[in-house]
Design an enzyme around this catalytic site. Structure first.
Site, PDB file in Angstrom:
ATOM      1  N   VAL A  29      38.784  34.200  32.235  1.00 55.01           N
ATOM      2  CA  VAL A  29      40.429  34.080  32.489  1.00 55.01           C
ATOM      3  C   VAL A  29      40.563  32.992  33.713  1.00 55.01           C
ATOM      4  O   VAL A  29      41.888  32.367  33.654  1.00 55.01           O
ATOM      5  CB  VAL A  29      40.566  35.544  33.037  1.00 55.01           C
ATOM      6  CG1 VAL A  29      42.130  35.662  33.549  1.00 55.01           C
ATOM      7  CG2 VAL A  29      40.779  36.465  31.797  1.00 55.01           C
TER       8      VAL A  29
ATOM      9  N   CYS B 147      34.671  38.284  30.974  1.00 56.61           N
ATOM     10  CA  CYS B 147      36.140  38.091  30.775  1.00 56.61           C
ATOM     11  C   CYS B 147      36.702  37.634  32.198  1.00 56.61           C
ATOM     12  O   CYS B 147      37.600  36.383  32.291  1.00 56.61           O
ATOM     13  CB  CYS B 147      36.761  39.142  30.863  1.00 56.61           C
ATOM     14  SG  CYS B 147      36.597  40.090  29.136  1.00 56.61           S
TER      15      CYS B 147
END
Length: 513
Positions: free
Chosen positions: A157, A153
């Protein structure tokens, strides 16, 4: 205290001792601000009702115990199926520890993977330096033939570009210019482990095939197994069948040896896997077959782009599903299905007929990955059972439509319900309001078994609380026989528990079933 050097207790019996019972009771009273017991009981009973079920199934803003994992787990598993390949996850150390422990706890084997160890500074300024240093350390310390890069993640991101980062690392001398570093973006906040598997396998094939000249070799086949917690048993069984048929094939992403290394005094960080040279040659295959369609959608699209014929299946388990796979292999390869395999098919059919009276009409709830749920529902109907609830948290609308079509083709599927995108808390409501005889899934279902009283059969990754199931095949005719036996054992174990009191519940002293 009950614990001593002479008498070391495991945590389970230890916490049943009076001292610990008192300690836990005081903790609950003084620190948990508990509601009165009657309020808790009333709320628990309410969650078993149809009224709560409707509220539960309408839930959109919250997921409770999803029956799936995140993309990078699938990427790490996929990398383990290639020769001397180290999985490199661009992200934080904690994420990688989760993937490794998840695989190790299921397979009871070491699961190697490294991390770029991104922390707060990398989250702000980007993880290029982490990639440069991480690839250099991985290449020097672990001596891989290939490093397969994926992401978590954090990297996704902030938008880290893997291709440019890897090229920068080459420029810095982290790895030789001609060293293989395929990659795939695998954001953990969308999709699931099957998508991470798909992206990684596609990334590896694209790395070796892009720009290469293809010369088709007629009758040759690539087999992609998909993310499979039973790969140790399944891959070996499928290779046995293909060898018996004398088929020319390449197993792309074969983790069967990696997750089943022997104890012989030698530690194997890398073992088995599809050889790099075989991956390169696989471009020339006439066709690529996927054993799990929803695990390989992007990969199959790429195989079609390079000119290969493709076909996909839904976890070939049971009679008809194995028939379809072997007939497709026979049609492409030009090889006949030999008598030895035909006899295996007949033995499975015979075993199903022998046990028909115990299987007919049994109701099942099935959850797991989309292809597995499809396969189990199909096999259950072959035995005369009814797949009442079919749930896949990572199931798509296309999967839902396809499964409904399968269920409608049999009288045993007419009352079945398909639940795409739902979780195991939703399954709890289904089991209380529309009870079934058996629940098929993974270890996470043990709490549903405990709560609803529905016997659980563990046939799906992950299985943490039982050992060595993954060493036995589920696919093929032999695998179908294994699944059949597992289901029957659960039925008979339950019957034995219900008829254990002589003269009260056991009138006929049943020794023979």
């Amino acid at each position: 205290m009950p614990q001593s050097a002479e008498k070391v207790l495991d945590h389970a019996p230890l916490f049943r001792e009076p001292e610990y019972r008192q300690m836990l009771a005081e903790k609950k009273l003084n620190f948990e601000c508990p509601h009165p017991d009657q309020v808790v009981t009333d709320q628990r009973e309410f969650t078993k009702t149809w009224e709560y079920r409707e509220k539960n199934l309408a839930r959109e803003a919250l997921v409770v115990n999803p029956a799936k994992a995140c993309q990078p787990l699938g990427a790490v598993f996929a990398a383990a199926g290639f020769e001397r390949t180290m999985s490199f996850v661009h992200g934080s150390q904690g994420c990688v520890a989760y993937y490794r422990s998840h695989l190790s706890r299921h397979f009871k084997e070491p699961a190697s993977a490294v991390s770029s160890s991104m922390t707060e500074d990398a989250a702000v300024f980007g993880g290029l330096k982490n990639m440069v240093d991480g690839l250099a350390n991985t290449y020097k310390l672990y001596d891989p033939k290939m490093i397969a890069v994926s992401t978590t993640c954090m990297a996704e991101v902030i938008g880290d570009d893997l291709h440019s980062f890897i090229e920068n690392a080459r420029d810095e001398g982290s790895v030789p210019r001609d060293f293989d570093v395929p990659f795939a973006h695998t954001p953990a906040f969308v999709g699931s482990h099957v998508d991470g598997y798909d992206g990684t396998v596609k990334g590896i094939l694209e790395h070796f095939w892009k720009g290469a000249e293809r010369t088709e070799e007629g009758g040759t086949i690539n087999i992609i197994p998909g993310f499979d917690g039973f790969c140790v048993g399944n891959n070996r069984e499928l290779k046995r069948l293909l060898d018996v048929m004398d088929v020319s094939y390449t197993f792309i992403q074969d983790a069967s040896d990696q997750f089943d290394t022997p104890s012989d005094g030698e530690y194997r960080m890398y073992d088995g896997g599809t050889k790099i040279e075989d991956v390169k040659k696989a471009l020339n295959a006439e066709a690529t077959l996927s054993l799990q369609h929803y695990n390989t959608r992007k990969t199959l699209e790429y195989c079609e782009e390079v000119g290969q014929a493709t076909a996909s299946f839904h976890y070939p388990l049971g009679v008809q599903a194995t028939d379809e796979l072997l007939m497709k292999v026979s049609a492409i390869s030009g090889k006949e299905i030999p008598e030895t395999i035909r006899l295996e098919r007949g033995r499975l059919v015979d075993a199903m007929a022998d046990s028909q009276s115990w299987l007919h009409g049994k109701k099942y709830a099935i959850y797991g990955d989309p292809d597995f749920v499809y396969a189990m529902a199909r096999f259950v109907m072959e035995t005369g059972g009814e797949p009442t609830h079919c749930l896949a948290t990572n199931g798509t609308s296309a999967w839902e439509s396809e499964l409904k079509q399968l269920l409608a083709s049999s009288p045993f599927g007419k009352d079945a319900q398909v639940w795409a995108g739902k979780d195991l808390w939703a399954m709890r409501s289904l089991l209380f309001t529309e009870p079934v005889d058996l629940l098929i899934g993974n270890s996470h279902g043990k709490y549903l078994e405990r709560d609803t009283g529905t016997p659980l059969i563990r046939l799906m990754f992950p299985i943490f609380d039982r050992h060595h199931h993954h060493r036995f095949a589920l696919m093929g005719y032999q695998g179908g026989l294994r699944v059949l036996t597992t289901i029957l054992d659960k039925i008979f174990d339950k019957l034995d528990r219900e008829t254990s009191e002589t003269g009260v519940t056991d009138y006929s002293y049943d020794l023979t079933r």
